[in-house]
Design an enzyme around this catalytic site. Structure first.
Site, PDB file in Angstrom:
ATOM      1  CB  ALA A   1      77.375 -53.716  49.027  1.00 35.99           C
ATOM      2  CE  LYS A   2      70.628 -52.795  54.260  1.00 37.70           C
ATOM      3  NZ  LYS A   2      70.222 -51.335  53.497  1.00 37.70           N
TER       4      LYS A   2
END
Ligand SMILES: O=C(O)c1cc(=O)[nH]c(=O)n1[C@@H]1O[C@H](COP(=O)(O)O)[C@@H](O)[C@H]1O
Length: 349
Positions: free
Chosen positions: A164-165
């Site tokens: 997802a960073k």
């Protein structure tokens, strides 16, 4: 389809028990994964209501319900690696990939992709890594597909590392944590990737919630791409580089949270820049996600060289190079299992 049945209070919940049971019982009985997943789809048209007490009971006896994490994340990884090898199968349905698989680059094409990769992954790999952006680009239906993929994988016993960073100020980090970590999250996963560039301490709500729910967090430290080098190798006034600073922070947190064990905070550490010369990676006391195998040039040998000090703590990921052999699920499975075996040999895990 709207239903006349409604939840009747906190003792009841909309629950994914039925598909999880279908998958848990269906695979051993020899049902094709695709058949089990068709049943899952039927469920999206039905309403499943089960008592909360039954859900917790099923989780506690190991039915693998999403969010029913019964062991620390690092232990679950060790089990998965022991069984399937240190490969993370990256599930990145780009527009090019869908088109290359003769699927429409639409929410329907994405749904078909999910069916195929479920068929290919269950029983073949221990960890999958969907990249959220490739699902988000299809709007709410893409997010629904991501939720189905995550729930189906976890129901079948795979670990899901959501790439997802995410990363923001503390209050927003709290919301990201609530989105993905813990049994009552919007889309509960086993681990997420985070970017630490708003400050390590700003991620504390994510770390806290991960610890509370036996989930993992992988902090981008040394990214696989060339563009990351200028920022990540920049030096603080005290001559420590940004990436060294991050590894030191992760180490401190892991030593505090899990003294004497591998902690829940990992590092994304690309093996594409050669073996690190100025790190004590083992002292980080955490897991490493090593992206860039295949399409970005890393090989099992470069992964082994990079993590020579801690080969037992590495999860190496490949996305495009594995997906390129699709859409035939058996070819995808074979290619993932072959790479997993090569990684296992190289890392001697
Ligand atoms: O966190 C990641 O997974 C990641 C970190 C990084 O430093 N580099 C990197 O390529 N990735 C992800 O890995 C995937 C690309 O893998 P390949 O298609 O195998 O090159 C994408 O989803 C990237 O976002």
């Amino acid at each position: 389809m709207s239903s006349p049945i409604r939840p009747v209070g906190p003792a009841w919940t909309w629950a994914p028990l039925a598909p999880a049971l279908v998958r848990r019982l269906g695979y051993p009985l020899g049902l094709l994964p695709t058949a089990a997943d068709r049943l899952w789809r039927v469920r999206t048209e039905w309403v499943t209501i089960v008592p909360m007490s039954l859900v917790s009971k099923a989780g506690s006896v190991g039915f693998g319900l999403p969010g029913s994490s019964s062991a620390p994340f690092a232990d679950r990884v060790r089990t998965a690696v022991g069984r399937y090898g240190p490969l993370v199968f990256g599930l990145d349905p780009s527009g090019d990939l869908l088109t290359g698989w003769s699927l429409p680059d639409t929410p329907d094409g994405l749904e078909r992709f999910v069916d195929i990769v479920l068929d290919a992954s269950v029983g073949a790999v221990g960890v999958v890594k969907p990249q959220a952006a490739f699902y988000e680009r299809h709007g709410w239906r893409g997010i629904r597909s991501l939720a189905r993929l995550v729930e189906s994988c976890r129901g079948a016993g795979l670990l899901v590392l959501l790439d997802a960073k995410r990363g923001d100020i503390g209050s927003t980090s709290q919301a990201y944590a609530e989105a993905y970590l813990g049994p009552d999250a919007g889309i509960p996963v086993d681990a997420i990737t985070v970017t630490p560039y708003l400050g390590f301490a700003a991620m504390q709500p994510i770390l806290d919630r991960a610890v509370a729910s036996d989930a993992g967090v992988f902090v981008v430290t040394r990214s696989s791409n060339a563009e990351g080098r200028a920022l990540q190798s920049a030096r603080h006034a005290d001559t420590v580089t940004v990436e060294q600073h991050l590894v030191a922070n992760i180490a401190a947190e892991n030593n505090r949270l899990a003294p004497g064990r591998v902690g829940p905070i990992g590092s994304v550490f690309g093996p594409t820049h050669g073996p690190p010369t100025d790190f004590d990676l083992r002292a980080m006391n955490g897991l490493f996600l090593a992206p860039g195998v295949g399409a970005q040039g890393a090989t099992p040998a470069t992964v082994a060289a990079c993590f020579a000090d801690c080969p037992d703590r590495v999860l190496a990921s490949a996305s495009r190079s594995l997906l390129a052999v699709g859409p035939d699920p058996s070819r995808l499975r074979h290619s993932a299992q072959t790479l997993a075996a090569h990684l296992r040999d190289a890392l001697r895990t």
